[in-house]
Design an enzyme around this catalytic site. Structure first.
Site, mmCIF file in Angstrom:
data_model
loop_
_atom_site.group_PDB
_atom_site.id
_atom_site.type_symbol
_atom_site.label_atom_id
_atom_site.label_comp_id
_atom_site.label_asym_id
_atom_site.label_seq_id
_atom_site.Cartn_x
_atom_site.Cartn_y
_atom_site.Cartn_z
ATOM 1 N N LYS A 1 0.916 -1.026 -0.048
ATOM 2 C CA LYS A 1 0.052 -0.085 0.155
ATOM 3 C C LYS A 1 0.611 0.991 0.111
ATOM 4 O O LYS A 1 0.593 2.558 -0.901
ATOM 5 C CB LYS A 1 -1.039 0.077 1.233
ATOM 6 C CG LYS A 1 -2.001 -1.008 1.028
ATOM 7 C CD LYS A 1 -2.868 -1.247 2.344
ATOM 8 C CE LYS A 1 -3.835 -2.241 2.363
ATOM 9 N NZ LYS A 1 -4.374 -2.747 3.561
ATOM 10 N N GLN B 1 -4.744 -1.578 9.789
ATOM 11 C CA GLN B 1 -4.497 -2.925 9.080
ATOM 12 C C GLN B 1 -5.175 -4.145 10.022
ATOM 13 O O GLN B 1 -4.965 -4.195 11.098
ATOM 14 C CB GLN B 1 -2.982 -3.175 9.033
ATOM 15 C CG GLN B 1 -2.562 -4.356 8.274
ATOM 16 C CD GLN B 1 -3.322 -4.446 6.919
ATOM 17 O OE1 GLN B 1 -3.157 -3.370 6.085
ATOM 18 N NE2 GLN B 1 -3.581 -5.613 6.505
ATOM 19 N N ASP C 1 -11.114 3.473 4.350
ATOM 20 C CA ASP C 1 -11.108 1.962 4.179
ATOM 21 C C ASP C 1 -12.612 1.522 4.395
ATOM 22 O O ASP C 1 -12.806 0.170 4.397
ATOM 23 C CB ASP C 1 -10.245 1.426 5.159
ATOM 24 C CG ASP C 1 -9.735 -0.113 4.808
ATOM 25 O OD1 ASP C 1 -9.652 -0.359 3.602
ATOM 26 O OD2 ASP C 1 -9.421 -1.028 5.690
#
Lengths: 281, 281
Positions: free
Chosen positions: B54, B98, B121
């Site tokens: 990423k 994450q 996200d």
């Protein structure tokens, strides 16, 4: 008819009776009563009738109702500010904003001003997530009431193919998520669905939440299916009752099915909020 | 095979190229670059590999990556506190935590510490509601990436019968809600579904999101259907590709289908957040 009735009147009455005893038990411990605050904007007669009915039921079970009536011309900011005050008021256990608000009021902003711990009508994003992910929180009152009805009658949900007809914010969408969280296979149908008949005729359980009287023909219902009709337009159901009742195993009448369960769920969640907020068993 | 490929690699590449130009255009106006902050707890090698990937993609398009690595033994409070700092830091446009965090960390609490305006996200309750009700907000990155792939290839969704196999928090559940918001008829299937084959074989569009390689036999796919495979276990898809590709009209490969679209969606939403937060067109 061959179907057995999912009797919302009787089930709601039994829930309210249990709540009378529970509220009395809790009050003995705390010296307090659960408080449900209702915010109503404007003077829509139907809304005032609903609120009056809720106030009466609150009194009946020992919940203290508080009613905040705001002028029809209130701005979003004014309504949000009233809701915030209730969110911060430690004596308030539950907050209900009566739907619909006048057009100039942004309902989403108003809903999000409700403290999720007091969202006993299940309208906030936090409550949606709690329903979707089976976390602690509150259910939207109508789908929550339907789930309670299924529970009381021991309707098996896991693995069964369930169709929800309708996808509104506080009815169809949360309904499907609650069923999914109980391990049903869930199909959402709506106005853009092609061949609604085909989908309905395959379902073990049909929840009708479209608000279109007679949308679902009785002979679409699979033999032995369960039918919950949350139709609410002109007090008529979405499902053609007489024919459906000859095929279904279980069916809700309209009225006297889902309607009374909505208020029962609201009051039950208000008492639950009181219990949680005061750390009571 | 007769199916055409929904090429995630090529589509993601085109999106990233567009983002390079867009970020450069925005930076000329503001003198700033979009910032994506990633919080990673512990030293799971797979997670670090993902984050590295990423970070590289961010740099490629001109987004500034910031990486916050916390010790594996961090408490929920410590992680929440870091995420809050990022939520309050005006220079940060997007926040990604994450997954998975170590077991002692309550992911829900951590997610809810993300400012919804920076939830690129799509993991907060606010984002779930935005997806369900088609309001301004961000999409969970994988379902968002699949929707972008459908868009780019002009896959018609309205009125089509779509099956989502799987119901996880950031994949299956939001996927179904996004499809529903685009007027698809949506069925959620999962591990408790009876006769998965029956459901899959009726679907115009199948989104496989179970993470069980080969769960969906190729010959279950209806002729002319669209198949998006978000399978991610051992880099193998949920759908038996070769046979499915002989029947489907469109299909994603694994890898090279959904995977690259997830990052593309994340970066696109980071740039969108930068635009919104700075009031840019």
């Amino acid at each position: 008819m061959s179907a057995q009735i999912l009797d919302g009147n009787a089930t709601a009455k039994a829930i309210l009776n249990d709540l009378i005893a529970e509220v009395s038990r809790l009050s003995e411990q705390t010296g307090k009563r659960p408080v449900l605050a209702t915010v109503i904007v404007g003077d829509d007669p139907a809304s005032h009738t609903y609120v009056k009915m809720k106030v009466n039921r609150c009194r009946k079970v020992g919940i203290e109702p508080r009613q905040i009536t705001l002028p029809a011309e209130s701005s979003t900011e004014q309504v949000v500010s009233e809701v915030r005050k209730l969110s911060e008021d430690d004596s308030v256990d539950g907050i209900l904003v009566q739907h619909p608000a006048p057009a100039q009021v942004d309902e989403k902003q108003v809903f999000e001003a409700i403290d999720p711990d007091k969202d006993v009508d299940g309208v906030t994003a936090g409550s949606l997530a709690a329903m979707a992910f089976k976390e602690q929180g509150f259910r939207s009152a109508t789908p929550g009431g339907i789930m309670r009805l299924f529970e009381e009658y021991g309707i098996e949900l896991a693995g069964r193919h369930t169709i929800v007809v309708g996808r509104s914010r506080i009815l169809g969408i949360p309904m499907g998520l609650l069923l999914l969280a109980e391990n049903a296979t869930v199909t959402y149908c709506h106005s853009k669905t092609v061949d609604l008949k085909d989908h309905v005729s395959q379902a073990d359980i049909v929840v009708a939440a479209a608000g279109q009287p007679g949308l679902i023909a009785g002979d679409w219902i699979k033999t032995g299916a369960v039918v919950a009709d949350a139709g609410y337009a002109d007090n008529a159901g979405d499902v053609e009752f007489d024919v459906a009742a000859d095929r279904a195993a279980w069916i809700t009448p309209v009225p006297g099915g889902v309607g009374p369960m909505t208020i029962a769920c609201l009051l039950e969640q208000t008492v639950e909020s009181h219990r949680r907020r005061h750390g009571l068993d």
